[in-house]
Motif scaffolding. Structure first.
Motif, short mmCIF file in Angstrom:
data_model
loop_
_atom_site.label_atom_id
_atom_site.label_comp_id
_atom_site.label_asym_id
_atom_site.label_seq_id
_atom_site.Cartn_x
_atom_site.Cartn_y
_atom_site.Cartn_z
N GLN A 202 58.98 24.91 109.87
CA GLN A 202 57.56 24.57 109.89
C GLN A 202 57.03 24.47 111.32
O GLN A 202 55.88 24.81 111.58
N ASN B 2 55.20 36.17 106.39
CA ASN B 2 55.09 35.49 105.10
C ASN B 2 55.89 34.19 105.14
O ASN B 2 57.06 34.20 105.49
N SER B 3 55.24 33.09 104.76
CA SER B 3 55.96 31.83 104.72
C SER B 3 57.01 31.86 103.62
O SER B 3 56.75 32.33 102.52
N ILE B 4 58.17 31.34 103.90
CA ILE B 4 59.21 31.21 102.89
C ILE B 4 58.84 30.02 102.01
O ILE B 4 58.40 28.99 102.52
N PRO B 5 58.98 30.15 100.68
CA PRO B 5 58.67 28.99 99.82
C PRO B 5 59.63 27.84 100.13
O PRO B 5 60.80 28.08 100.45
N LEU B 6 59.12 26.61 100.00
CA LEU B 6 59.90 25.44 100.35
C LEU B 6 61.25 25.36 99.60
O LEU B 6 62.29 25.08 100.21
N PRO B 7 61.28 25.61 98.27
CA PRO B 7 62.57 25.53 97.57
C PRO B 7 63.60 26.52 98.13
O PRO B 7 64.78 26.21 98.22
N SER B 8 63.14 27.72 98.51
CA SER B 8 64.06 28.71 99.10
C SER B 8 64.57 28.21 100.44
O SER B 8 65.77 28.29 100.74
N GLN B 45 68.14 34.85 92.42
CA GLN B 45 67.54 33.84 93.30
C GLN B 45 68.16 33.92 94.69
O GLN B 45 67.46 33.88 95.71
N LYS B 48 66.81 37.00 96.52
CA LYS B 48 65.43 36.79 96.99
C LYS B 48 65.40 35.89 98.22
O LYS B 48 64.71 36.17 99.19
N ASP B 49 66.16 34.78 98.14
CA ASP B 49 66.17 33.83 99.27
C ASP B 49 66.71 34.50 100.53
O ASP B 49 66.16 34.34 101.62
#
Lengths: 211, 211
Positions: A202, B2-8, B45, B48-49
């Motif tokens: 972040q 592109n921001s990585i999603p928080l769970p990833s 998953q 993707k991560d």
């Protein structure tokens, strides 16, 4: 019993922090909007989360702070002391034993275990340290169901197996190991490097956004 | 970008732990399925991560473990040391300074600050402890952008304000306080009682499910 969603459950301790700070300031009632503003959340979210603990606010009055605190603490199980043991009395284990916040959150670490013989028979923040071979005996004698693990990765699975055989039902795992347990045992991982990764990425994103 | 999603993002450090354990066992390649089995996740998953870090596995071969570790570390920013300061050298602060895991995760705590005069001029795990009044000077001289806060709730906001004025861009907040910062500063909360609440409630649910 309807399970509370995990995000709602995670917010309850934050609500408790806020409510306790309101209590210290001498406030008696609080609205969902007041709490929402402090936490940058929506009031409807607060009301839904609170409803899981069995409490509903009064229109135009809000929540009674003392009742709300009591309700959340009781829902989580923090209204009474829960005994735990800690395995691995190194620097992190020692810090956790010295962390006074746990006592107000229902966690009482009754005994610690370590392979280091120089620690056996000593007290760390009033908690006695035992050799590993006494683990089963102490767990059974004290009727403990919860264990905190702060051991190196290499020891995590064997310690877990011993804990499960001794009757432990919940493990708070601070080691970075992925431990395997039977279906009826609950494990909560606590990986400090997860928070660090989120913070680092972040900060990079913020830097690149040019703010 | 592109921001990585928080769970990833949260899963990346777990992948790294697993990959490092494979590396220690002498393995050179790993499939998404191997990793998925260790972590009880789906292979899709994992793929993707991993793609967020810029790496793609080869069909029937999988990932080169060394490359994958390098790619994840570099994505998070753990391939180089990031300097940080720590404010509040109490029991938790001391444990964090002694935590060797941080060094392999790119975090180097360069200096600590505390109000306790008996700690000034001492070293805690090789980290020098300074009086609070030297904070701005040290932050600027060492060009540090990251701070770890382990102070009591009552001090958290004033310490935060000083940190922000000194040029700190990211705060890892271990105090249970809700701190306010300007938009361009990143805060990551680390509340141990959150994990404890999840563990307590899941243990109750398990008990009532009769397993």
């Amino acid at each position: 019993m309807n399970s509370i969603p995990l995000p709602s459950l995670r917010r309850l301790p934050r609500y408790l922090n806020i409510l306790e700070s309101f209590q210290i300031k001498g406030k008696h009632t609080v609205s969902a909007t007041d709490i929402a503003e402090e936490l940058d959340l929506k009031p409807i979210q607060i009301r839904k989360d609170m409803a899981f603990t069995g409490i509903v606010g009064k229109p135009k009055v809000g929540y009674d702070i003392n009742e709300l605190i009591k309700s959340i603490r009781s829902f989580i199980g923090w209204h009474e002391n829960t005994s735990a043991i800690l395995v691995g009395a190194g620097s992190l284990g020692t810090a956790l034993m010295g962390y006074e916040g746990f006592l107000t959150r229902g966690l009482r670490i009754e005994a610690a275990f370590d392979t280091d013989t120089s620690k056996h028979g000593t007290l760390i923040y009033d908690t006695p340290v035992y050799p590993m071979r006494e683990l089963s005996k102490v767990v059974q004698r004290k009727n403990v169901h919860l264990a905190v693990i702060t051991v190196p990765v290499s020891a995590a699975q064997s310690v877990t197996d011993t804990l499960v055989e001794s009757g432990i039902k919940g493990i708070w795992n601070f080691s970075p190991a992925e431990i395997q347990v039977p279906e009826q045992v609950v494990v909560k991982r606590e990986d400090l490097s997860e928070g660090l990764a989120v913070l680092f990425v972040q900060m990079q994103e913020m830097k690149h956004s040019g703010k």
